[in-house]
Design an enzyme around this catalytic site. Structure first.
Site, mmCIF file in Angstrom:
data_model
loop_
_atom_site.group_PDB
_atom_site.id
_atom_site.type_symbol
_atom_site.label_atom_id
_atom_site.label_comp_id
_atom_site.label_asym_id
_atom_site.label_seq_id
_atom_site.Cartn_x
_atom_site.Cartn_y
_atom_site.Cartn_z
ATOM 1 N N CYS A 50 0.788 -1.246 0.000
ATOM 2 C CA CYS A 50 0.000 0.000 0.000
ATOM 3 C C CYS A 50 0.814 1.288 0.000
ATOM 4 O O CYS A 50 0.715 2.092 -0.918
ATOM 5 C CB CYS A 50 -0.939 0.013 1.203
ATOM 6 S SG CYS A 50 -1.997 -1.442 1.267
ATOM 7 N N HIS A 104 -1.519 6.478 2.222
ATOM 8 C CA HIS A 104 -1.530 5.496 3.303
ATOM 9 C C HIS A 104 -1.382 6.282 4.608
ATOM 10 O O HIS A 104 -0.502 7.121 4.727
ATOM 11 C CB HIS A 104 -0.377 4.502 3.143
ATOM 12 C CG HIS A 104 -0.507 3.321 4.046
ATOM 13 N ND1 HIS A 104 -1.278 2.222 3.707
ATOM 14 C CD2 HIS A 104 -0.022 3.080 5.271
ATOM 15 C CE1 HIS A 104 -1.233 1.350 4.704
ATOM 16 N NE2 HIS A 104 -0.478 1.851 5.661
ATOM 17 N N ASP A 300 -4.277 0.327 -5.809
ATOM 18 C CA ASP A 300 -2.855 0.515 -5.477
ATOM 19 C C ASP A 300 -1.999 -0.689 -5.870
ATOM 20 O O ASP A 300 -0.806 -0.560 -6.086
ATOM 21 C CB ASP A 300 -2.655 0.896 -3.997
ATOM 22 C CG ASP A 300 -3.279 -0.076 -3.012
ATOM 23 O OD1 ASP A 300 -3.966 -1.038 -3.422
ATOM 24 O OD2 ASP A 300 -3.088 0.130 -1.786
#
Length: 516
Positions: A50, A104, A300
């Site tokens: 991520c 993130h 992602d």
């Protein structure tokens, strides 16, 4: 006057969508978006985890430039003060808005989702996000667990809702606010599902009877897979239901019936996501902005569903690096609609049979690092310059060339000529997508999936062309961020045509001179 941008970013979504010819999934709303878009069938993330992937495409720089391979540094401090895509839009007069998981969260975005650099107002996070890993899954014994497979009764959930439902509501609220303001906006909406835990409203299970769910086509660890390439899916082993299975480390395997349940719940979570996307796009119609808003839909990275005996992301395989990517550009990918005509009527996955094909598919190999320059060009902003070889000191530049030329080229004309005006993306006139993944050791261990920077010893550099995926695992020094290509620990080579699932590594039975 430029277009608005609605940027939809999904967590851990591989292209199991009707518009990507998946036969099982019910994704009518995303398919409807695809039917008005150009859909890229060969789009890849730069690292299959991520934070590194998101920081890479939001800054338009590769992980070796952001120096983020884990979750634990903020690029502006640790690498260079790089401008982000939303920041660039903001500096060009856009109101930039973040809803849900876009950056993130945590140190990798300075505990603020990079506010105020990137966003005009503080980013919105759903209040129920904090319960994501709580024990909210009811087991057969009636007790609550923190399971991987977690269909729920939404009315029993904290606040009677789920994070993605809250994000959709907030995004719709913001669209209604922006409708009245005469300002262009860049609205990023980050959805959590199908990221684990696979927690979604239980009625979506009805779409996927267990008897229709197969195992992965290749649920075994390939004989010639180098051990350094394998990811031992440590995160799913920590869920209560997987822990109870007492699966051996690192290779498993999980029992077949449980593999089917994971796959079933992943699909169910995708249909739940599709409903959210459908409601959001329907609201874009409601506020009358479908004619003046570019919509980008992507993820992602992907997620392995048992292929190669692997689960989760954390690898260089296509199942982990390949993402859905589509661009809806009014007047370009589709003609403008007349006032009051709907582009995105909401479609109910429980009753709607999707037969929509994408407006146009491009097989061009493209990378998420190209998003920044592509969206800038589509919005009519000046495209950021290409980065010099070393760009730590350069605030605004990009390592991904714009792919707008593949949006307006007709597919036939485009097939004849591969445009290679930019050395980054082209090897011998061939389009390439680069991905990479770090490892702490040559054999799978507890931190192989997510090594911290200081523990990285090997970097797997991977290149994907339309014909092959080629990966070398080389010695890496985390102290000075240097890779030593003279010290190759292992290699992988898969030919797309004869081995689309990447099961037969032919690295050792070929001389690789012709590739390089």
């Amino acid at each position: 006057d430029g277009m608005n941008v609605l940027f939809i970013i999904v967590d851990d979504l591989r292209p199991v969508l009707g518009c990507y010819r998946d036969k099982l999934v019910k994704s009518p709303n995303i398919d409807q978006l695809a039917s008005q878009s150009v859909v890229f069938t060969n789009a890849y993330a730069q690292q299959a985890v991520c934070a590194p992937s998101r920081v890479s495409f939001l800054t338009g720089r590769r992980p070796d430039t952001t120096r983020l391979y884990d979750f634990y540094s903020y690029w502006r401090v640790h690498a260079g003060n790089y401008s982000t895509m939303p920041q660039y839009f903001k500096e060009n007069g856009y109101v930039t808005l973040s809803v849900g998981k876009v950056f993130h969260p945590g140190v990798s975005s300075n505990y603020s989702d990079d506010y105020p650099y990137s966003w005009s107002i503080p980013p919105f996070h759903p209040s129920t996000e904090k319960h994501e890993n709580d024990k909210t899954c009811r087991g057969k014994d009636g007790k609550l667990y923190a399971n991987l497979v977690c269909p729920v009764d939404v009315s029993e959930m904290p606040s009677g809702t789920l994070p993605d439902i809250q994000s959709t509501e907030e995004a719709i609220r913001l669209l209604n606010v922006m409708k009245t303001k005469h300002q262009k906006f860049f609205l990023a909406v980050g959805y959590h599902k199908p990221h684990i835990p696979l927690r979604y409203p239980q009625e979506f299970l009805k779409l996927y009877p267990l008897e229709n769910i197969t195992l992965a086509p290749d649920p075994w660890v390939p004989e010639k897979l180098p051990s350094v390439a394998y990811n031992p899916w440590t995160d799913i082993r920590q869920r209560d239901d997987v822990q109870a299975l007492n699966v051996s480390f690192p290779y498993g395997p999980l029992p077949d019936d449980f593999q089917r349940q994971i796959r079933q719940s992943y699909y169910a979570a995708v249909s739940y996501l599709d409903v959210q996307v459908g409601l959001l796009l329907n609201a874009l119609d409601d506020v009358g902005l479908s004619n003046s808003t570019i919509v980008v839909f992507t993820a992602d990275h992907g997620w392995s569903l048992g292929e190669h005996g692997e689960w989760a992301k954390y690898s260089n395989f296509d199942v982990a690096t390949r993402v859905p990517l589509m661009f809806y550009v009014p007047g370009m990918t589709t003609s403008f609609v007349s006032q009051g005509e709907r582009v995105f009527p909401y479609l109910d996955p429980f009753s709607h049979v999707s037969g929509l094909v994408p407006q146009r598919q491009s097989k061009k190999v493209v990378e998420l690092v190209s998003l920044f320059s592509t969206l800038a060009e589509l919005a009519g902003l000046q495209v950021p310059p290409v980065c010099p070889e070393t760009s730590f000191h350069v605030a605004l530049c990009t390592e991904g060339a714009s792919i707008v030329r593949y949006l307006n080229a007709s597919e036939n004309a485009e097939e004849e000529k591969d445009e290679c005006d930019d050395s980054y993306r082209c090897f011998n006139e061939e389009l390439v997508a680069f991905s990479q993944y770090p490892r702490p050791a040559d054999t799978p261990q507890w931190n192989s999936d997510k090594p911290k920077l200081k523990d990285i010893r090997i970097m797997g550099y991977s290149m994907r062309t339309v014909d092959y995926r080629y990966t070398v695992w080389v010695q890496f020094n985390p102290n000075n961020f240097s890779a030593n290509f003279e010290d190759v620990h292992a290699g992988e080579l898969y030919m797309v045509e004869t081995d689309p699932n990447q099961d037969y590594n032919i690295y050792n039975n070929t001389s690789h001179g012709y590739l390089l």
